[in-house]
Design a protein around this motif. Sequence first.
Motif, PDB file in Angstrom:
ATOM      1  N   GLN A 162      -1.306   1.560  11.546  1.00  0.00           N
ATOM      2  CA  GLN A 162      -0.038   1.484  11.136  1.00  0.00           C
ATOM      3  C   GLN A 162       0.216   2.554   9.625  1.00  0.00           C
ATOM      4  OE1 GLN A 162       1.677  -2.097   9.487  1.00  0.00           O
ATOM      5  NE2 GLN A 162       3.804  -1.513   9.685  1.00  0.00           N
ATOM      6  N   LEU A 163      -0.925   2.577   8.936  1.00  0.00           N
ATOM      7  CA  LEU A 163      -0.743   3.500   7.896  1.00  0.00           C
ATOM      8  C   LEU A 163      -1.055   4.940   8.315  1.00  0.00           C
ATOM      9  CD1 LEU A 163      -3.181   1.304   5.303  1.00  0.00           C
ATOM     10  CD2 LEU A 163      -0.596   2.071   4.953  1.00  0.00           C
ATOM     11  N   GLU A 164      -2.116   5.236   9.481  1.00  0.00           N
ATOM     12  CA  GLU A 164      -2.178   6.370   9.862  1.00  0.00           C
ATOM     13  C   GLU A 164      -0.949   7.062  10.593  1.00  0.00           C
ATOM     14  OE1 GLU A 164      -5.656   5.998  12.551  1.00  0.00           O
ATOM     15  OE2 GLU A 164      -7.021   6.361  10.912  1.00  0.00           O
ATOM     16  N   GLU A 165      -0.213   6.342  11.145  1.00  0.00           N
ATOM     17  CA  GLU A 165       0.963   6.766  11.983  1.00  0.00           C
ATOM     18  C   GLU A 165       2.052   6.929  11.103  1.00  0.00           C
ATOM     19  OE1 GLU A 165       1.206   3.495  14.974  1.00  0.00           O
ATOM     20  OE2 GLU A 165      -0.232   4.201  15.896  1.00  0.00           O
ATOM     21  N   ASN A 166       2.245   6.412   9.902  1.00  0.00           N
ATOM     22  CA  ASN A 166       3.469   6.522   8.974  1.00  0.00           C
ATOM     23  C   ASN A 166       3.490   7.072   7.925  1.00  0.00           C
ATOM     24  OD1 ASN A 166       5.097   4.925  11.207  1.00  0.00           O
ATOM     25  ND2 ASN A 166       3.817   3.425  10.648  1.00  0.00           N
ATOM     26  N   THR A 167       2.195   7.343   7.276  1.00  0.00           N
ATOM     27  CA  THR A 167       2.055   7.880   6.101  1.00  0.00           C
ATOM     28  C   THR A 167       1.127   9.099   6.082  1.00  0.00           C
ATOM     29  OG1 THR A 167       0.059   6.698   5.342  1.00  0.00           O
ATOM     30  CG2 THR A 167       2.052   5.466   5.194  1.00  0.00           C
ATOM     31  N   GLU A 168       0.933   9.636   4.895  1.00  0.00           N
ATOM     32  CA  GLU A 168       0.355  10.887   4.804  1.00  0.00           C
ATOM     33  C   GLU A 168      -0.867  10.503   4.097  1.00  0.00           C
ATOM     34  OE1 GLU A 168       2.454  14.271   2.935  1.00  0.00           O
ATOM     35  OE2 GLU A 168       3.685  14.412   4.911  1.00  0.00           O
ATOM     36  N   MET A 169      -1.268   9.306   4.065  1.00  0.00           N
ATOM     37  CA  MET A 169      -2.469   9.029   3.107  1.00  0.00           C
ATOM     38  C   MET A 169      -3.698   9.216   4.033  1.00  0.00           C
ATOM     39  SD  MET A 169      -1.446   5.479   0.924  1.00  0.00           S
ATOM     40  CE  MET A 169      -0.744   4.578   2.334  1.00  0.00           C
ATOM     41  N   GLU A 170      -4.747   9.544   3.228  1.00  0.00           N
ATOM     42  CA  GLU A 170      -6.156   9.392   4.050  1.00  0.00           C
ATOM     43  C   GLU A 170      -6.410   7.931   4.103  1.00  0.00           C
ATOM     44  OE1 GLU A 170      -9.446  11.594   2.036  1.00  0.00           O
ATOM     45  OE2 GLU A 170      -8.169  12.056   0.493  1.00  0.00           O
ATOM     46  N   VAL A 171      -6.719   7.932   5.362  1.00  0.00           N
ATOM     47  CA  VAL A 171      -7.007   6.111   5.932  1.00  0.00           C
ATOM     48  C   VAL A 171      -8.145   6.314   6.689  1.00  0.00           C
ATOM     49  CG1 VAL A 171      -6.158   4.178   7.069  1.00  0.00           C
ATOM     50  CG2 VAL A 171      -4.368   5.932   6.208  1.00  0.00           C
ATOM     51  N   TYR A 172      -9.021   5.254   6.005  1.00  0.00           N
ATOM     52  CA  TYR A 172     -10.327   4.786   6.728  1.00  0.00           C
ATOM     53  C   TYR A 172     -10.601   3.361   6.981  1.00  0.00           C
ATOM     54  CZ  TYR A 172     -11.471   9.344   4.336  1.00  0.00           C
ATOM     55  OH  TYR A 172     -11.446  10.732   3.844  1.00  0.00           O
ATOM     56  N   ASN A 173     -10.881   3.109   8.230  1.00  0.00           N
ATOM     57  CA  ASN A 173     -11.048   1.630   8.579  1.00  0.00           C
ATOM     58  C   ASN A 173     -12.562   1.610   8.786  1.00  0.00           C
ATOM     59  OD1 ASN A 173     -10.427  -0.690   9.461  1.00  0.00           O
ATOM     60  ND2 ASN A 173     -10.344  -0.391  11.573  1.00  0.00           N
ATOM     61  N   ILE A 174     -13.141   0.607   8.091  1.00  0.00           N
ATOM     62  CA  ILE A 174     -14.647   0.561   8.056  1.00  0.00           C
ATOM     63  C   ILE A 174     -15.277  -0.756   8.203  1.00  0.00           C
ATOM     64  CG2 ILE A 174     -14.791   2.505   6.443  1.00  0.00           C
ATOM     65  CD1 ILE A 174     -15.460   0.706   4.338  1.00  0.00           C
ATOM     66  N   LEU A 228       0.650  -1.217   0.008  1.00  0.00           N
ATOM     67  CA  LEU A 228      -0.024   0.116   0.070  1.00  0.00           C
ATOM     68  C   LEU A 228       0.870   1.186   0.116  1.00  0.00           C
ATOM     69  CD1 LEU A 228      -2.744  -1.088   2.548  1.00  0.00           C
ATOM     70  CD2 LEU A 228      -3.001  -1.056   0.171  1.00  0.00           C
ATOM     71  N   VAL A 229       1.963   1.234   0.605  1.00  0.00           N
ATOM     72  CA  VAL A 229       2.695   2.358   0.619  1.00  0.00           C
ATOM     73  C   VAL A 229       3.541   2.574  -0.676  1.00  0.00           C
ATOM     74  CG1 VAL A 229       5.035   3.205   1.767  1.00  0.00           C
ATOM     75  CG2 VAL A 229       3.350   2.312   3.170  1.00  0.00           C
ATOM     76  N   GLN A 230       3.731   1.742  -1.042  1.00  0.00           N
ATOM     77  CA  GLN A 230       4.657   1.546  -2.480  1.00  0.00           C
ATOM     78  C   GLN A 230       3.812   1.780  -3.620  1.00  0.00           C
ATOM     79  OE1 GLN A 230       7.176  -1.937  -2.507  1.00  0.00           O
ATOM     80  NE2 GLN A 230       8.023  -1.140  -0.584  1.00  0.00           N
ATOM     81  N   GLY A 231       2.569   1.709  -3.509  1.00  0.00           N
ATOM     82  CA  GLY A 231       1.694   1.741  -4.605  1.00  0.00           C
ATOM     83  C   GLY A 231       1.177   3.189  -5.170  1.00  0.00           C
ATOM     84  N   GLY A 232       1.571   4.101  -4.506  1.00  0.00           N
ATOM     85  CA  GLY A 232       1.428   5.743  -4.893  1.00  0.00           C
ATOM     86  C   GLY A 232      -0.144   5.955  -4.602  1.00  0.00           C
ATOM     87  N   TYR A 233      -0.811   5.390  -3.675  1.00  0.00           N
ATOM     88  CA  TYR A 233      -2.176   5.586  -3.240  1.00  0.00           C
ATOM     89  C   TYR A 233      -2.404   6.909  -2.548  1.00  0.00           C
ATOM     90  CZ  TYR A 233      -2.796   0.864  -4.757  1.00  0.00           C
ATOM     91  OH  TYR A 233      -2.479  -0.155  -5.497  1.00  0.00           O
ATOM     92  N   ASP A 234      -3.393   7.771  -2.843  1.00  0.00           N
ATOM     93  CA  ASP A 234      -3.709   9.001  -2.111  1.00  0.00           C
ATOM     94  C   ASP A 234      -4.567   8.768  -0.910  1.00  0.00           C
ATOM     95  OD1 ASP A 234      -2.484  10.784  -3.931  1.00  0.00           O
ATOM     96  OD2 ASP A 234      -4.095  10.044  -5.357  1.00  0.00           O
ATOM     97  N   ALA A 235      -5.466   7.504  -0.909  1.00  0.00           N
ATOM     98  CA  ALA A 235      -6.221   7.258   0.169  1.00  0.00           C
ATOM     99  C   ALA A 235      -6.263   5.637   0.268  1.00  0.00           C
ATOM    100  CB  ALA A 235      -7.552   8.046  -0.230  1.00  0.00           C
ATOM    101  N   VAL A 236      -6.757   5.353   1.325  1.00  0.00           N
ATOM    102  CA  VAL A 236      -6.732   3.659   1.760  1.00  0.00           C
ATOM    103  C   VAL A 236      -7.964   3.449   2.546  1.00  0.00           C
ATOM    104  CG1 VAL A 236      -5.842   1.780   2.640  1.00  0.00           C
ATOM    105  CG2 VAL A 236      -4.191   3.160   1.438  1.00  0.00           C
ATOM    106  N   ILE A 237      -8.911   2.655   1.766  1.00  0.00           N
ATOM    107  CA  ILE A 237     -10.081   2.123   2.800  1.00  0.00           C
ATOM    108  C   ILE A 237      -9.900   0.804   3.173  1.00  0.00           C
ATOM    109  CG2 ILE A 237     -12.322   1.783   2.762  1.00  0.00           C
ATOM    110  CD1 ILE A 237     -12.857   4.055   0.739  1.00  0.00           C
ATOM    111  N   ILE A 238      -9.621   0.594   4.579  1.00  0.00           N
ATOM    112  CA  ILE A 238      -9.586  -0.816   4.977  1.00  0.00           C
ATOM    113  C   ILE A 238     -10.757  -1.256   5.448  1.00  0.00           C
ATOM    114  CG2 ILE A 238      -8.167  -2.112   7.013  1.00  0.00           C
ATOM    115  CD1 ILE A 238      -6.403  -0.682   5.054  1.00  0.00           C
ATOM    116  N   ALA A 239     -11.154  -2.435   4.721  1.00  0.00           N
ATOM    117  CA  ALA A 239     -12.432  -3.269   4.928  1.00  0.00           C
ATOM    118  C   ALA A 239     -12.167  -4.695   5.106  1.00  0.00           C
ATOM    119  CB  ALA A 239     -13.345  -2.851   3.782  1.00  0.00           C
TER     120      ALA A 239
END
Length: 642
Positions: free
Chosen positions: A607-619, A460-471
Amino acid sequence: MKNKYYPHLFEKGKIGNVVIKNRIVRNSMGTYLGNPDGTVTDRQIKAYAQAADGGAGLIFMDNAVPVPMTSCGLRADKDEFIAGLTLLAETVKEHGAIPGLQLAHPGRDAAFVGSADVIGASPITFEPWYEMGFKMPRALTIEEIHDLVEKFGDAALRAKKAGFEVLEIHGAAGCIPTNFLSPHDNKRTDMYGGSLHNRMRLLIEIVRNMKQKCGADFPIGVKLSTEDWEPEGIRIEETIEVAKALEKEGVSHLNMMGGTHATASRQFLLPNAFNAEHTRMIKEAVHIPVFIGHNIFSPEEAEKMLAEGNGDFVALGRSQLADPAWAKKAKEGKARDIKPCINCMIGCIDKGMLGHTPIHCTVNPTLYRFECKPIVEAEVKKNVAIVGAGPAGCEAALTASLRGHKVTIFEKRSFGGAMIEASKPDNKANIKRLINYYEDHITHDPNITLVKKEANYDMLVQGGYDAVIIAIGGKTRILDVPGSDKSSVVYANDYLNGSRVVDGKNVVIIGGGITGAETALELDNDGKNVTIVEMADTFLANSGSSCQAYNIAIAQSNIKIMTGKRLVAVEDNGVVLIDRWGNENTVDADNVVIAAGFTPQYDLANQLEENTEMEVYNIGDSKKVRQIYDAIHEGFIAARQI
């Protein structure tokens, strides 16, 4: 020209002297969008417009009460309500459908909605309601019966003046006519009790009064329960006689359903189109149009019901909540685009009727949310990763695509997530249609790429994503007790998805929640001796419709239930249980099925919220283990925020 997709469904029909453009009725199922005083709101007007735009020929929505009553439905007990009713009728006409209105008095069911005055044929109610402390109905006097009949007629005339072209008396589901029709609820010894002739007298008098005031040719129909599913209650043999009598009185149509508000949860366990046989019996006994409804979800099912002669019109409620454009899409041959009702009863019954809130829908997060902006393309298009193709992830993917985002969805197994196991019981097979809907739309969406891998932090970090939704859903709760690693121990989800079998005769299920109940019923149907062990003092403590239905089904089965006990060990031929006082006992078991629930999964999102600048949603269940309703709605909300 006949519709080439569903010729019976889109054939013109008549209700009395009113021509209906097709055979689809939007069944009355209150929106609860009105004001508590029964006056009309802007949201109601928009809801009626949306329903008519959806393509059904005849639109019933909220019912109207003929007497003063606090509700969020409609009132027709005074002339001052005609103006608001007129707005609704005109709205339906302007949007291409025939406006219908159902007149209803809840009778004994008024206790359920908190009415101060609860009336019935006799001081008798649904026994579980009595045990829960609901108010007992008082028996109407003869004078009050006559007054109520007049009020129904007056309300009907107001509805006619407002522009409604078809009226319907709610004589089903536990409303006042059923309190008189039911031999269980009606113990009167006067002219309104005893014989069926007497027990149907109230309904007949209401029909006569309404027709006298509205005119003999004005279409007035009746909704009836084929059977009410209550002890010593309404049965099909008597309903047929009532139907014949109503036809002689000149009613325009009969709208058939099953059960009452008290027993509605049972339809959760019943197959699609379960009321077809009984409705056909009514149709064969009369010569007026008969509506068939209940658990009819797809255009194919609806067409089949009409082609086989089970009814003249198909009355749909929940299907047109899941997708208000159900009829329009069917007519255009776009049935694959219809978002399917899954018969869960969570949004419409549990959160609507039982929850005293505006009606909701599990699979349709936009239902009646007119205050929310429509889904529009985002100003900044983003690269979005979604981890998990369960209900939350699928809804998020489709919504994010509508926003114009580039979406990559990771799923190591297959579409559906926990819905795969949830759809195993026969009564929940409609969930497979939702899985198919999501798979079909996602795989054909050019904005969405499916990756059949388990996503991890580095990907996810290396994929160049602006936002990640964890589902990713919930994690199975593992029970670590002596013997839990034995080959005789099976986890419920593994049994439900077919990866493990339960081949022993005596089965103990650890966990008395919904999964445990579903698994128990499946095993009971397979001829197993099943015992459910629940650590809490109450089995299926949730008050939702599914829990009520499972409680009924298990009470009628051979399944044994033990509460207040905890598993402490699995032995070769049984399980050791302990209660809160330390008392142990052993129960024979060839197999042990663990249905101890699930736990949320926060690690990847944190982990994503603490270490990246991506928008992260856990749903969904990965955030908090709840219901499919919450997963789909959270997926929709998260995608709209990106």
